[in-house]
Scaffold this active site. Structure first.
Site, PDB file in Angstrom:
ATOM      1  CG  ASP A 162      32.118  41.302  43.135  1.00  0.00           C
ATOM      2  OD1 ASP A 162      33.349  41.279  43.271  1.00  0.00           O
ATOM      3  OD2 ASP A 162      31.495  40.498  42.416  1.00  0.00           O
ATOM      4  CG  HIS A 229      35.403  39.569  40.932  1.00  0.00           C
ATOM      5  ND1 HIS A 229      34.095  39.435  41.372  1.00  0.00           N
ATOM      6  CD2 HIS A 229      35.693  38.424  40.282  1.00  0.00           C
ATOM      7  CE1 HIS A 229      33.632  38.255  41.013  1.00  0.00           C
ATOM      8  NE2 HIS A 229      34.568  37.619  40.342  1.00  0.00           N
ATOM      9  CB  SER A 418      32.526  35.602  38.831  1.00  0.00           C
ATOM     10  OG  SER A 418      32.667  35.301  40.182  1.00  0.00           O
TER      11      SER A 418
END
Length: 596
Positions: A162, A229, A418
């Protein structure tokens, strides 16, 4: 925000354990076996339950039972309604083998077992836990707390491929050494290429800074702040639990390995593929060996494309090394068959659901979806994109307040596939922790087989249903996995021609189920032209779809239920498709088979 981070493809275009749950050991009829014996107990107990054989004096006489127990150096606490006797050990212990053996050696004793102290299914004391509807709510939660009595993910490393990791106290102590795979120093913002520091440097971008799309519009269309994220994803998987702060992680005793591949403007396929290889213990030139290879990889990223050879080779290598690869389906409300790496073979592809149990308005769908998990909705589908109108319906996790570079740690709700994918990565970690010998195909099959029906609706296909963590973890030792049966090789369907087939070979023992599931994804204009059958290994054909001159819609994206209980499950099953009218063409994208 929608939580699927884009790769360069798109940029360019409480501990709530019941500690005493154990499995009774099998014993030959001639032996007396404690159920369970004290080697299976990880909490102290202070009494035994002793059952005497019918017809013995101890079975009916309190004085006889008391004399027998006293002769073994213990005392009777009371007799139960079943007739068994509760015996005081004199002190709390987790090791009463000698006392147990004394009763087992007595020919008058039918059974002996510890009188275990049960623990309640208490909520963890994490301060944000009440916001985590995705873990515990009856309607659309993933039924996670009940799984914690059997597994908490201990001993398993989960790689989060990520944006990297920004320090957060609710993840402190959970992170093992990762790597920064961003080879472009300009995008990386750390003034170098690849290095051993996977710190998230921020992925903020100005409007148009990443170029223009196919229509000439700026990418991004507006300024975007840093997302942090990867840290949000990591929190869902393994945030510290029962620590009186923040959130609870699904596999809270697992470790997180942050691998940085996404930076300014996204991430390159070449970097992501190398990260998959390295995470799973493979060799990447110029990168030191991974000292703690991951048994689970989470990729909450993707782009609109077919599955490239680069991705497929990296995924194949990871799966062959025993690593489960979990991928978010994408947030375009389109068929996942057109999004990579979610459309690659061998991965667990995850769609997102909202708090009401429906497919989230943004989630991709299709027969290549394996499972659905909570992804949340921080706004309604009709609300202005970018706004947050229903934060209570999002997925809460660890984050950072910095708009560009890291600032103070915090917790915020996100939405997206996600956010759904790490729920499944966490569940996979629970499974592997409980049974390390599980293969990626078995992990996938256990998750799918033990899903519950989607509480709401999903047009286009959301896989086997909503994942159920407790049911899945409890099934590890009782359900023989059927192996993840699918074929994703394209097969052209000739116009008004002979039938074509696509095959799946099964090694599942016994017979198929009366509710065998056949997932079909076919691209074809005027689908009424098509006749579709499932052909069993013995040649028996089961009609899934007839032709129809009035069905002018495009494509067949459906899951059919077949009573195949008379069929032996092992062998080669075929999807047979024939175009019986002229004028339209198409091909089989993929199909899958759940035999029980």
């Amino acid at each position: 925000m929608n939580g699927l981070r884009r790769t360069s493809v798109c940029a360019a275009a409480v501990s709530a354990a019941v500690f005493s749950i154990v499995t009774p050991a099998w014993a030959a009829p001639a032996q007396i076996q404690s159920q369970p014996d004290s080697t299976q107990v990880n909490r102290p107990f202070e009494r035994l339950i002793v059952g005497y054989k019918p017809g013995t004096a101890e079975a009916s006489s309190d004085s006889a039972a008391s004399d027998d127990v006293r002769a073994k150096g213990k005392s009777v606490h009371r007799r139960m309604s079943s007739g068994a006797v509760v015996v005081d050990l004199g002190a709390k212990t987790a090791d009463a083998d000698s006392a147990i053996q004394a009763f087992k050696n007595d020919p008058d004793v039918a059974y002996v077992e510890p009188d275990l102290l049960m623990q309640p299914f208490a909520d963890p004391n994490d301060t944000e836990y009440s916001r985590q509807w995705d873990l515990f709510e009856a309607t659309a939660g993933m039924n996670v707390p009940g799984a914690w009595s059997s597994s908490t993910g201990a001993g398993v490393t989960v790689a989060v491929i990520d944006t990297g990791y920004v320090a957060h106290s609710d993840l402190a102590g959970k992170v093992v050494a990762g790597y920064d795979f961003v080879s472009d120093s300009a995008r990386a913002r750390d003034n170098n290429g690849r290095d051993s520091n996977p710190a998230d440097e921020g992925d903020w971008v100005a409007r148009g800074e990443c170029g223009t799309d196919a229509s000439g519009q700026p990418v991004p269309a507006a300024d975007q702040a840093s997302s942090w994220h990867g840290t949000h994803v990591a929190g869902t998987i393994a945030a510290a639990t029962n620590n009186a702060k923040g959130i609870a992680g699904i596999a809270h005793d697992a470790k997180i390995q942050p691998l940085r591949v996404l930076a300014k403007c996204g991430g390159a396929t070449s970097d992501i593929a190398d990260a998959i290889t390295w995470a799973s213990g493979g060799t990447v030139s110029g990168v030191p060996a991974n000292a703690t290879p991951a048994k689970v990889v989470n990729m909450s990223l993707g782009g609109q494309s077919s599955c490239s050879t680069t991705y497929q080779n990296a995924i194949n290598g990871a799966v062959n090394r025993g690593t489960s690869v979990v991928v978010a389906a994408g947030n375009s409300n389109m068929n996942v068959a057109n999004f990579t790496p979610a459309n690659c073979s061998g991965v667990i592809t995850v769609a997102a659901t909202g708090r009401g149990g429906d497919k989230a308005f943004y989630s991709n769908y299709g027969t290549r979806i394996d499972i659905a998990a909570p992804g949340g909705e921080t706004r309604r589908g009709t609300d202005t994109p970018g706004t947050i109108t229903t934060p209570e319906n999002g997925i809460w996790s660890t984050l950072n307040a910095g708009a560009t570079v890291p600032g103070a740690e915090n917790y915020k709700p996100y939405q997206g596939t996600s956010m759904a994918a790490p729920h499944i990565a966490g569940l996979a970690a629970l499974l592997v922790a409980k049974k390390p010998s599980l293969t990626p195909a078995q992990v996938k099959d256990l998750i799918k087989t033990n899903a519950r029906p989607l509480p709401g609706t999903c047009s286009g296909g959301c896989g086997a249903g909503l994942a159920d963590a407790t049911k899945t973890v409890n099934a590890v030792d009782t359900t023989p996995p059927s192996g993840g049966l699918e074929n994703t090789t394209d097969v052209a369907i000739p116009d008004n021609g002979t039938a074509v087939t696509s095959s799946i070979t099964s090694t599942v023992t016994g017979n198929a189920s009366s509710t065998t599931k056949v997932g079909v994804d076919i691209v074809h204009t005027y689908r009424g032209d098509l006749v579709i059958d499932l052909v069993a290994p013995d040649g028996t054909a089961y009609r899934l779809k007839n032709s129809s001159s009035s069905d002018s819609a495009d494509n067949v994206v459906a899951t059919y239920t077949v009573n195949a209980s008379s069929e032996v499950a092992a062998g080669t099953w075929k999807l047979r498709v024939q175009d019986v009218y002229s004028g339209d063409t198409g091909y089989i994208i993929s199909w899958n088979l759940t035999l029980r």
